[in-house]
Each structure stands twice: as structure tokens, then as C-alpha cells.
Design a protein around this motif. Sequence first.
Motif, PDB file in Angstrom:
ATOM      1  N   MET A   1       0.840  -1.166   0.000  1.00 30.38           N
ATOM      2  CA  MET A   1       0.000   0.000   0.000  1.00 30.38           C
ATOM      3  C   MET A   1       0.895   1.243   0.000  1.00 30.38           C
ATOM      4  SD  MET A   1      -2.723   1.330   2.896  1.00 30.38           S
ATOM      5  CE  MET A   1      -2.208   0.083   3.997  1.00 30.38           C
ATOM      6  N   PRO A   2       0.972   1.968  -1.114  1.00 30.45           N
ATOM      7  CA  PRO A   2       1.779   3.184  -1.165  1.00 30.45           C
ATOM      8  C   PRO A   2       1.160   4.294  -0.306  1.00 30.45           C
ATOM      9  CG  PRO A   2       1.307   2.367  -3.379  1.00 30.45           C
ATOM     10  CD  PRO A   2       0.450   1.606  -2.427  1.00 30.45           C
ATOM     11  N   ILE A   3       2.004   4.974   0.449  1.00 31.37           N
ATOM     12  CA  ILE A   3       1.585   6.125   1.248  1.00 31.37           C
ATOM     13  C   ILE A   3       2.457   7.305   0.841  1.00 31.37           C
ATOM     14  CG2 ILE A   3       1.358   7.090   3.561  1.00 31.37           C
ATOM     15  CD1 ILE A   3       1.136   4.183   4.577  1.00 31.37           C
ATOM     16  N   VAL A   4       1.816   8.413   0.471  1.00 26.11           N
ATOM     17  CA  VAL A   4       2.530   9.609   0.041  1.00 26.11           C
ATOM     18  C   VAL A   4       2.195  10.740   1.009  1.00 26.11           C
ATOM     19  CG1 VAL A   4       2.847  11.273  -1.821  1.00 26.11           C
ATOM     20  CG2 VAL A   4       2.398   8.870  -2.370  1.00 26.11           C
ATOM     21  N   ASN A   5       3.227  11.363   1.587  1.00 29.46           N
ATOM     22  CA  ASN A   5       3.063  12.511   2.467  1.00 29.46           C
ATOM     23  C   ASN A   5       3.456  13.770   1.706  1.00 29.46           C
ATOM     24  OD1 ASN A   5       2.390  11.519   5.250  1.00 29.46           O
ATOM     25  ND2 ASN A   5       4.194  10.275   4.823  1.00 29.46           N
ATOM     26  N   ILE A   6       2.591  14.763   1.700  1.00 29.22           N
ATOM     27  CA  ILE A   6       2.854  16.017   1.005  1.00 29.22           C
ATOM     28  C   ILE A   6       2.651  17.157   1.995  1.00 29.22           C
ATOM     29  CG2 ILE A   6       2.134  17.543  -0.878  1.00 29.22           C
ATOM     30  CD1 ILE A   6       0.983  15.021  -2.254  1.00 29.22           C
ATOM     31  N   GLN A   7       3.624  18.045   2.072  1.00 32.21           N
ATOM     32  CA  GLN A   7       3.490  19.237   2.910  1.00 32.21           C
ATOM     33  C   GLN A   7       3.445  20.450   2.005  1.00 32.21           C
ATOM     34  OE1 GLN A   7       6.908  18.690   5.514  1.00 32.21           O
ATOM     35  NE2 GLN A   7       5.517  18.117   7.145  1.00 32.21           N
ATOM     36  N   ILE A   8       2.429  21.294   2.202  1.00 29.01           N
ATOM     37  CA  ILE A   8       2.278  22.508   1.414  1.00 29.01           C
ATOM     38  C   ILE A   8       1.983  23.669   2.358  1.00 29.01           C
ATOM     39  CG2 ILE A   8       1.501  21.323  -0.679  1.00 29.01           C
ATOM     40  CD1 ILE A   8      -1.361  22.066   0.049  1.00 29.01           C
ATOM     41  N   LEU A   9       2.247  24.878   1.871  1.00 28.74           N
ATOM     42  CA  LEU A   9       1.880  26.053   2.649  1.00 28.74           C
ATOM     43  C   LEU A   9       0.370  26.179   2.708  1.00 28.74           C
ATOM     44  CD1 LEU A   9       4.426  28.744   1.424  1.00 28.74           C
ATOM     45  CD2 LEU A   9       4.224  27.799   3.725  1.00 28.74           C
ATOM     46  N   GLU A  10      -0.134  26.657   3.827  1.00 36.15           N
ATOM     47  CA  GLU A  10      -1.570  26.857   3.984  1.00 36.15           C
ATOM     48  C   GLU A  10      -2.075  27.923   3.018  1.00 36.15           C
ATOM     49  OE1 GLU A  10      -2.378  28.417   7.874  1.00 36.15           O
ATOM     50  OE2 GLU A  10      -1.093  30.149   7.561  1.00 36.15           O
ATOM     51  N   GLY A  11      -3.366  27.860   2.754  1.00 40.96           N
ATOM     52  CA  GLY A  11      -3.990  28.922   2.001  1.00 40.96           C
ATOM     53  C   GLY A  11      -4.516  28.562   0.625  1.00 40.96           C
ATOM     54  N   ARG A  12      -4.293  27.350   0.180  1.00 41.02           N
ATOM     55  CA  ARG A  12      -4.823  26.972  -1.126  1.00 41.02           C
ATOM     56  C   ARG A  12      -6.292  26.580  -0.998  1.00 41.02           C
ATOM     57  NH1 ARG A  12       0.470  25.572  -1.180  1.00 41.02           N
ATOM     58  NH2 ARG A  12       1.640  26.130  -3.039  1.00 41.02           N
ATOM     59  N   THR A  31       2.220   4.460 -12.091  1.00 43.86           N
ATOM     60  CA  THR A  31       3.660   4.193 -12.033  1.00 43.86           C
ATOM     61  C   THR A  31       3.989   2.875 -11.331  1.00 43.86           C
ATOM     62  OG1 THR A  31       4.105   6.570 -12.008  1.00 43.86           O
ATOM     63  CG2 THR A  31       5.893   5.116 -11.292  1.00 43.86           C
ATOM     64  N   LEU A  32       3.292   2.611 -10.226  1.00 42.69           N
ATOM     65  CA  LEU A  32       3.598   1.414  -9.438  1.00 42.69           C
ATOM     66  C   LEU A  32       2.693   0.228  -9.751  1.00 42.69           C
ATOM     67  CD1 LEU A  32       4.217   3.000  -5.911  1.00 42.69           C
ATOM     68  CD2 LEU A  32       5.890   2.445  -7.688  1.00 42.69           C
ATOM     69  N   GLY A  33       1.684   0.446 -10.557  1.00 45.35           N
ATOM     70  CA  GLY A  33       0.752  -0.638 -10.848  1.00 45.35           C
ATOM     71  C   GLY A  33      -0.085  -1.008  -9.639  1.00 45.35           C
ATOM     72  N   ALA A  34      -0.294  -0.043  -8.750  1.00 41.63           N
ATOM     73  CA  ALA A  34      -1.077  -0.291  -7.538  1.00 41.63           C
ATOM     74  C   ALA A  34      -2.524   0.141  -7.768  1.00 41.63           C
ATOM     75  CB  ALA A  34      -0.493   0.494  -6.366  1.00 41.63           C
ATOM     76  N   PRO A  35      -3.480  -0.619  -7.263  1.00 42.17           N
ATOM     77  CA  PRO A  35      -4.872  -0.189  -7.382  1.00 42.17           C
ATOM     78  C   PRO A  35      -5.075   1.146  -6.660  1.00 42.17           C
ATOM     79  CG  PRO A  35      -4.735  -2.472  -6.621  1.00 42.17           C
ATOM     80  CD  PRO A  35      -3.351  -1.916  -6.594  1.00 42.17           C
ATOM     81  N   LYS A  36      -5.864   2.031  -7.263  1.00 45.57           N
ATOM     82  CA  LYS A  36      -6.097   3.357  -6.672  1.00 45.57           C
ATOM     83  C   LYS A  36      -6.608   3.271  -5.240  1.00 45.57           C
ATOM     84  CE  LYS A  36      -7.283   5.288 -11.100  1.00 45.57           C
ATOM     85  NZ  LYS A  36      -8.342   5.893 -11.907  1.00 45.57           N
ATOM     86  N   GLU A  37      -7.442   2.279  -4.970  1.00 44.57           N
ATOM     87  CA  GLU A  37      -8.005   2.166  -3.622  1.00 44.57           C
ATOM     88  C   GLU A  37      -6.961   1.802  -2.568  1.00 44.57           C
ATOM     89  OE1 GLU A  37      -8.873  -1.625  -5.948  1.00 44.57           O
ATOM     90  OE2 GLU A  37      -9.181   0.509  -6.306  1.00 44.57           O
ATOM     91  N   ASN A  38      -5.773   1.400  -3.005  1.00 44.69           N
ATOM     92  CA  ASN A  38      -4.687   1.082  -2.063  1.00 44.69           C
ATOM     93  C   ASN A  38      -3.730   2.257  -1.852  1.00 44.69           C
ATOM     94  OD1 ASN A  38      -5.731  -1.458  -1.833  1.00 44.69           O
ATOM     95  ND2 ASN A  38      -4.166  -2.465  -3.050  1.00 44.69           N
ATOM     96  N   VAL A  39      -3.883   3.310  -2.622  1.00 38.40           N
ATOM     97  CA  VAL A  39      -2.983   4.471  -2.529  1.00 38.40           C
ATOM     98  C   VAL A  39      -3.505   5.424  -1.460  1.00 38.40           C
ATOM     99  CG1 VAL A  39      -1.983   6.417  -3.784  1.00 38.40           C
ATOM    100  CG2 VAL A  39      -2.335   4.237  -4.964  1.00 38.40           C
TER     101      VAL A  39
END
Length: 64
Positions: A1-12, A31-39
Motif C-alpha cells: 500500500m503506497p503512502i505519500v506525504n505532502i506538505q504545502i503552505l496553507e492557504g490553497r 507508475t507502481l501498478g497499484a490499485p487506486k483504492e490502495n494508494v
Amino acid sequence: MPIVNIQILEGRPEEKVKELIHNVTETVSTTLGAPKENVRILVSEVPKTHWGIGGISVSDMPNR
């Protein structure tokens, strides 16, 4: 299960954060051939007072 952490500035706008989540999910799935529901995408919005560039808080920078 791929986990992606993204940090952005507040305000969007909420719509842009949702678009980011959608687009990153699509890219990781393809890219990884992973089902969307597992991302998993975690977006953290950081206050401008808590983000520094070159020793200066972003909140003190013009046009930020």
C-alpha cells in the motif's frame, strides 16, 4: 500500500488540494501498478509562520 506525504503552505483552495490528491493518486497508481483504492495520500498544510526559507519565515516574505 503506497503512502505519500505532502506538505504545502496553507492557504490553497480546498478544490486545489482535492485535485492534488486525485492527480498524485493517479500517478502513483499508474507508475507502481497499484490499485487506486490502495494508494494513501496525506496532505499537511503548514502555517506560513512555521515555514522558513533562507532563515526567514515565509509570513515575513513579500508576495508569499
